[in-house]
Design a protein around this motif. Structure first.
Motif, PDB file in Angstrom:
ATOM      1  N   SER A 176       0.787  -1.238   0.000  1.00 28.83           N
ATOM      2  CA  SER A 176       0.000   0.000   0.000  1.00 28.83           C
ATOM      3  C   SER A 176       0.821   1.291   0.000  1.00 28.83           C
ATOM      4  CB  SER A 176      -0.926   0.004   1.218  1.00 28.83           C
ATOM      5  OG  SER A 176      -0.184  -0.104   2.425  1.00 28.83           O
ATOM      6  N   ARG A 177       2.133   1.210  -0.203  1.00 32.54           N
ATOM      7  CA  ARG A 177       2.931   2.441  -0.194  1.00 32.54           C
ATOM      8  C   ARG A 177       2.703   3.232  -1.484  1.00 32.54           C
ATOM      9  NH1 ARG A 177       8.958   2.196   0.895  1.00 32.54           N
ATOM     10  NH2 ARG A 177       8.546   4.433   1.025  1.00 32.54           N
ATOM     11  N   VAL A 178       2.501   4.524  -1.326  1.00 34.89           N
ATOM     12  CA  VAL A 178       2.223   5.401  -2.462  1.00 34.89           C
ATOM     13  C   VAL A 178       2.994   6.708  -2.300  1.00 34.89           C
ATOM     14  CG1 VAL A 178      -0.091   4.442  -2.840  1.00 34.89           C
ATOM     15  CG2 VAL A 178       0.202   6.435  -1.328  1.00 34.89           C
ATOM     16  N   GLU A 179       3.075   7.462  -3.385  1.00 31.80           N
ATOM     17  CA  GLU A 179       3.529   8.847  -3.310  1.00 31.80           C
ATOM     18  C   GLU A 179       2.493   9.711  -4.013  1.00 31.80           C
ATOM     19  OE1 GLU A 179       7.095   9.761  -5.377  1.00 31.80           O
ATOM     20  OE2 GLU A 179       6.622   8.521  -7.120  1.00 31.80           O
ATOM     21  N   VAL A 180       2.298  10.916  -3.506  1.00 35.31           N
ATOM     22  CA  VAL A 180       1.319  11.832  -4.082  1.00 35.31           C
ATOM     23  C   VAL A 180       1.973  12.615  -5.215  1.00 35.31           C
ATOM     24  CG1 VAL A 180      -0.158  13.823  -3.639  1.00 35.31           C
ATOM     25  CG2 VAL A 180       0.021  11.993  -1.934  1.00 35.31           C
ATOM     26  N   LEU A 181       1.336  12.573  -6.372  1.00 36.05           N
ATOM     27  CA  LEU A 181       1.805  13.349  -7.523  1.00 36.05           C
ATOM     28  C   LEU A 181       1.077  14.681  -7.620  1.00 36.05           C
ATOM     29  CD1 LEU A 181       1.952  10.461 -10.162  1.00 36.05           C
ATOM     30  CD2 LEU A 181       3.805  11.331  -8.715  1.00 36.05           C
ATOM     31  N   GLU A 182      -0.220  14.650  -7.355  1.00 41.59           N
ATOM     32  CA  GLU A 182      -1.035  15.869  -7.352  1.00 41.59           C
ATOM     33  C   GLU A 182      -2.048  15.771  -6.225  1.00 41.59           C
ATOM     34  OE1 GLU A 182      -2.931  16.564 -11.088  1.00 41.59           O
ATOM     35  OE2 GLU A 182      -1.111  16.118 -12.259  1.00 41.59           O
ATOM     36  N   SER A 183      -1.941  16.684  -5.251  1.00 41.68           N
ATOM     37  CA  SER A 183      -2.868  16.677  -4.124  1.00 41.68           C
ATOM     38  C   SER A 183      -4.193  17.288  -4.542  1.00 41.68           C
ATOM     39  CB  SER A 183      -2.303  17.506  -2.981  1.00 41.68           C
ATOM     40  OG  SER A 183      -1.844  16.698  -1.982  1.00 41.68           O
ATOM     41  N   GLY A 184      -5.291  16.732  -3.993  1.00 44.33           N
ATOM     42  CA  GLY A 184      -6.607  17.274  -4.281  1.00 44.33           C
ATOM     43  C   GLY A 184      -7.496  17.218  -3.061  1.00 44.33           C
ATOM     44  N   GLY A 185      -8.610  17.912  -3.119  1.00 41.11           N
ATOM     45  CA  GLY A 185      -9.522  17.931  -1.981  1.00 41.11           C
ATOM     46  C   GLY A 185     -10.188  16.590  -1.757  1.00 41.11           C
ATOM     47  N   GLU A 186     -10.846  16.064  -2.793  1.00 37.53           N
ATOM     48  CA  GLU A 186     -11.541  14.786  -2.652  1.00 37.53           C
ATOM     49  C   GLU A 186     -10.658  13.621  -3.101  1.00 37.53           C
ATOM     50  OE1 GLU A 186     -16.017  13.076  -3.369  1.00 37.53           O
ATOM     51  OE2 GLU A 186     -15.138  14.264  -4.977  1.00 37.53           O
ATOM     52  N   PHE A 187      -9.954  13.804  -4.212  1.00 41.64           N
ATOM     53  CA  PHE A 187      -9.065  12.781  -4.750  1.00 41.64           C
ATOM     54  C   PHE A 187      -7.664  13.349  -4.902  1.00 41.64           C
ATOM     55  CE2 PHE A 187     -13.175  11.231  -6.108  1.00 41.64           C
ATOM     56  CZ  PHE A 187     -13.059   9.855  -6.065  1.00 41.64           C
ATOM     57  N   SER A 188      -6.668  12.464  -4.775  1.00 43.14           N
ATOM     58  CA  SER A 188      -5.282  12.825  -5.080  1.00 43.14           C
ATOM     59  C   SER A 188      -4.732  11.834  -6.094  1.00 43.14           C
ATOM     60  CB  SER A 188      -4.419  12.801  -3.817  1.00 43.14           C
ATOM     61  OG  SER A 188      -4.800  13.829  -2.920  1.00 43.14           O
ATOM     62  N   LEU A 189      -3.995  12.352  -7.061  1.00 42.87           N
ATOM     63  CA  LEU A 189      -3.331  11.477  -8.024  1.00 42.87           C
ATOM     64  C   LEU A 189      -2.048  10.954  -7.375  1.00 42.87           C
ATOM     65  CD1 LEU A 189      -3.194  10.284 -10.888  1.00 42.87           C
ATOM     66  CD2 LEU A 189      -1.873  12.312 -11.553  1.00 42.87           C
ATOM     67  N   CYS A 190      -1.930   9.623  -7.345  1.00 38.25           N
ATOM     68  CA  CYS A 190      -0.803   8.993  -6.651  1.00 38.25           C
ATOM     69  C   CYS A 190      -0.105   7.997  -7.566  1.00 38.25           C
ATOM     70  CB  CYS A 190      -1.300   8.256  -5.402  1.00 38.25           C
ATOM     71  SG  CYS A 190      -2.103   9.321  -4.188  1.00 38.25           S
ATOM     72  N   ARG A 191       1.116   7.667  -7.173  1.00 30.74           N
ATOM     73  CA  ARG A 191       1.821   6.563  -7.802  1.00 30.74           C
ATOM     74  C   ARG A 191       1.938   5.440  -6.774  1.00 30.74           C
ATOM     75  NH1 ARG A 191       6.059   8.910  -9.508  1.00 30.74           N
ATOM     76  NH2 ARG A 191       5.603   8.939 -11.759  1.00 30.74           N
ATOM     77  N   LEU A 215       3.858   2.634  -5.369  1.00 27.83           N
ATOM     78  CA  LEU A 215       5.296   2.419  -5.471  1.00 27.83           C
ATOM     79  C   LEU A 215       5.654   1.000  -5.893  1.00 27.83           C
ATOM     80  CD1 LEU A 215       6.646   4.448  -2.409  1.00 27.83           C
ATOM     81  CD2 LEU A 215       6.415   5.153  -4.802  1.00 27.83           C
ATOM     82  N   GLU A 216       4.858   0.027  -5.515  1.00 27.82           N
ATOM     83  CA  GLU A 216       5.192  -1.360  -5.842  1.00 27.82           C
ATOM     84  C   GLU A 216       5.080  -1.631  -7.337  1.00 27.82           C
ATOM     85  OE1 GLU A 216       3.168  -5.610  -4.856  1.00 27.82           O
ATOM     86  OE2 GLU A 216       3.771  -4.425  -3.112  1.00 27.82           O
ATOM     87  N   THR A 217       4.068  -1.051  -7.973  1.00 27.45           N
ATOM     88  CA  THR A 217       3.829  -1.330  -9.397  1.00 27.45           C
ATOM     89  C   THR A 217       4.207  -0.170 -10.308  1.00 27.45           C
ATOM     90  OG1 THR A 217       1.549  -0.499  -9.273  1.00 27.45           O
ATOM     91  CG2 THR A 217       1.909  -2.850  -8.798  1.00 27.45           C
ATOM     92  N   GLY A 218       4.382   1.039  -9.748  1.00 22.69           N
ATOM     93  CA  GLY A 218       4.631   2.218 -10.562  1.00 22.69           C
ATOM     94  C   GLY A 218       3.402   2.774 -11.232  1.00 22.69           C
ATOM     95  N   ARG A 219       2.240   2.185 -10.941  1.00 25.25           N
ATOM     96  CA  ARG A 219       0.995   2.600 -11.578  1.00 25.25           C
ATOM     97  C   ARG A 219       0.487   3.902 -10.973  1.00 25.25           C
ATOM     98  NH1 ARG A 219      -2.189  -1.971 -13.137  1.00 25.25           N
ATOM     99  NH2 ARG A 219      -3.922  -0.498 -13.357  1.00 25.25           N
ATOM    100  N   LYS A 220      -0.102   4.763 -11.812  1.00 31.00           N
ATOM    101  CA  LYS A 220      -0.770   5.964 -11.334  1.00 31.00           C
ATOM    102  C   LYS A 220      -2.232   5.646 -11.071  1.00 31.00           C
ATOM    103  CE  LYS A 220       2.194   9.217 -13.852  1.00 31.00           C
ATOM    104  NZ  LYS A 220       2.215  10.310 -14.863  1.00 31.00           N
ATOM    105  N   ILE A 221      -2.758   6.206  -9.982  1.00 30.94           N
ATOM    106  CA  ILE A 221      -4.126   5.924  -9.589  1.00 30.94           C
ATOM    107  C   ILE A 221      -4.670   7.100  -8.786  1.00 30.94           C
ATOM    108  CG2 ILE A 221      -3.237   4.619  -7.598  1.00 30.94           C
ATOM    109  CD1 ILE A 221      -5.814   2.979  -7.616  1.00 30.94           C
ATOM    110  N   ALA A 222      -5.915   7.455  -9.036  1.00 33.43           N
ATOM    111  CA  ALA A 222      -6.596   8.476  -8.237  1.00 33.43           C
ATOM    112  C   ALA A 222      -7.143   7.814  -6.977  1.00 33.43           C
ATOM    113  CB  ALA A 222      -7.722   9.117  -9.038  1.00 33.43           C
ATOM    114  N   ILE A 223      -6.752   8.335  -5.825  1.00 32.50           N
ATOM    115  CA  ILE A 223      -7.150   7.758  -4.534  1.00 32.50           C
ATOM    116  C   ILE A 223      -7.879   8.822  -3.734  1.00 32.50           C
ATOM    117  CG2 ILE A 223      -6.296   6.765  -2.368  1.00 32.50           C
ATOM    118  CD1 ILE A 223      -3.902   5.694  -3.891  1.00 32.50           C
ATOM    119  N   LEU A 224      -8.940   8.432  -3.057  1.00 26.74           N
ATOM    120  CA  LEU A 224      -9.608   9.358  -2.148  1.00 26.74           C
ATOM    121  C   LEU A 224      -8.586   9.900  -1.155  1.00 26.74           C
ATOM    122  CD1 LEU A 224     -12.857   7.293  -1.656  1.00 26.74           C
ATOM    123  CD2 LEU A 224     -12.818   9.685  -2.399  1.00 26.74           C
TER     124      LEU A 224
END
Length: 368
Positions: free
Chosen positions: A285-300, A302-311
């Protein structure tokens, strides 16, 4: 009352003609337990097997234990001990180092069974120096409950099935195993075991086994004779309590009934499934935030390198770094008229569950 004693193996009879239900990992969720038993139509004609972890992670642990103790006086119920059922026994026997017990108790508070018991007995457990008085008070106040927990076997067997909370490495010489290794056998399905009898386990939420989708229904592996049934009850917002119903004759088909308390709504439009989904889950479940947002943040991820929007409120700091609560980008396959369980409504659609699978529905919803 120890955590390192040998496994206790108990043969049980499962007479033909009686329905057998297997549940696990209730974790003090008495409303889910009662709801599931109502939904299955459980009666004194049935046999219930409880595969452990009645307790912990919830303030309802003691009530749930007492409910099952009473029910076992009028119904046929077999119990196998789970690692969380052994937790208060380990604390009382001193098998937990006091520093570890204190850390665990502070983290869970009254969701820890022995902390709750101590408070009900009128004793503080704020400091390690409180532990001797707490142990004495708990043993004096809850002798029946503790004796019931301590009497639970580790493994239940008959000619066709082996029931255990966590798992076993083999079907023979079971008494030489330690009870704790059978109760806390993490990631059991990934160990490659195959058995003659069907081995039914709980302990490891089934949603942790899949990298693509979050599914809470039991995993049935016919070639290996293993069924894993922990649906994440109490621990997950979208968790459910599963009842595995054994076939009338060995070799027949298993069926499952599940219960959760999520509200429902009706899908008003079709939706195709999304390809190549990602299931972010505990331990991955380790991630890094690429773009912070109010409801969703765009994250990477880290295990897969995939980008995903997370609440955004799913993100939290942990000792290993920034992690996400269980998250997915999966768009479920939906047909207009389907009933969906609603986990969260958002500005981008609804996080829902259908047929035990959690994902997103981006279409309009109506009343169910």
């Amino acid at each position: 009352m120890t955590m390192d004693r040998p496994a206790v193996v108990r043969p049980i009879s499962l007479p033909r003609g009686r329905r057998v239900l297997v549940i696990s990992d209730i974790h003090g969720n008495l409303p889910f337990l009662k709801g599931l038993l109502r939904k299955t139509g459980f009666s004194d004609a049935d046999i219930l097997i409880v595969l452990g972890d009645i307790l912990e992670k919830s303030t309802g642990s003691l009530d749930t234990l007492r409910y099952l103790m009473e029910l076992s006086k009028t119904h046929t119920i077999h119990f196998a001990q789970g690692n969380c059922d052994a937790t208060p026994l380990g604390f009382l026997s001193g098998k937990w180092p006091d520093e570890i017990a204190a850390r665990y108790g502070r983290f869970w508070g009254d969701k820890c069974t022995w902390v709750s018991m101590a408070h009900l007995a009128g004793v503080s457990v704020e400091y390690i120096s409180d532990f001797p008085a707490a142990r004495q008070a708990i043993c004096a106040a809850f002798p029946e409950e503790l004796a019931f927990l301590d009497a639970m076997p580790t493994i239940l067997t008959n000619d066709d099935y082996l029931f255990v909370h966590g798992g076993v490495p083999r079907e023979t010489d079971l008494e030489s195993l330690t009870a704790w290794s059978c109760m806390k056998d993490d990631d059991f399905l990934s160990q490659g075991h195959t058995f003659r009898r069907w081995v039914i386990v709980g302990h490891w939420p089934v949603c942790l086994y899949r990298e693509d989708i979050c599914q809470a229904d039991p995993i049935i592996l016919p070639q290996r004779h293993i069924v894993s049934i922990d649906g994440g009850c109490t621990l997950k917002e979208d968790g459910q309590l599963n009842a595995l119903i054994l076939p009338e004759e060995p070799g027949g088909a298993f069926t499952c009934v599940s219960y959760d308390d999520l509200p429902t709504a009706t899908a008003l439009a079709d939706q195709a499934p999304s390809p190549n989904p990602l299931n972010i889950r505990w331990g991955h479940s380790r991630v890094e935030v690429l773009e912070s947002g109010g409801e969703f943040s765009l994250c990477r991820h880290l295990e897969t390198g995939r980008k995903i929007a997370i609440l955004t409120d799913f993100l939290q700091e942990a000792p290993q770094g920034l992690i996400s609560r269980d998250a997915t980008d999966y768009r479920l396959p939906v047909r207009a008229g389907d009933t969906l369980s609603i986990i969260r409504r958002t500005g981008r659609g609804a996080l829902v569950k259908k047929d035990g699978v959690t994902g997103w529905y981006l279409g309009p919803l109506g009343n169910s």
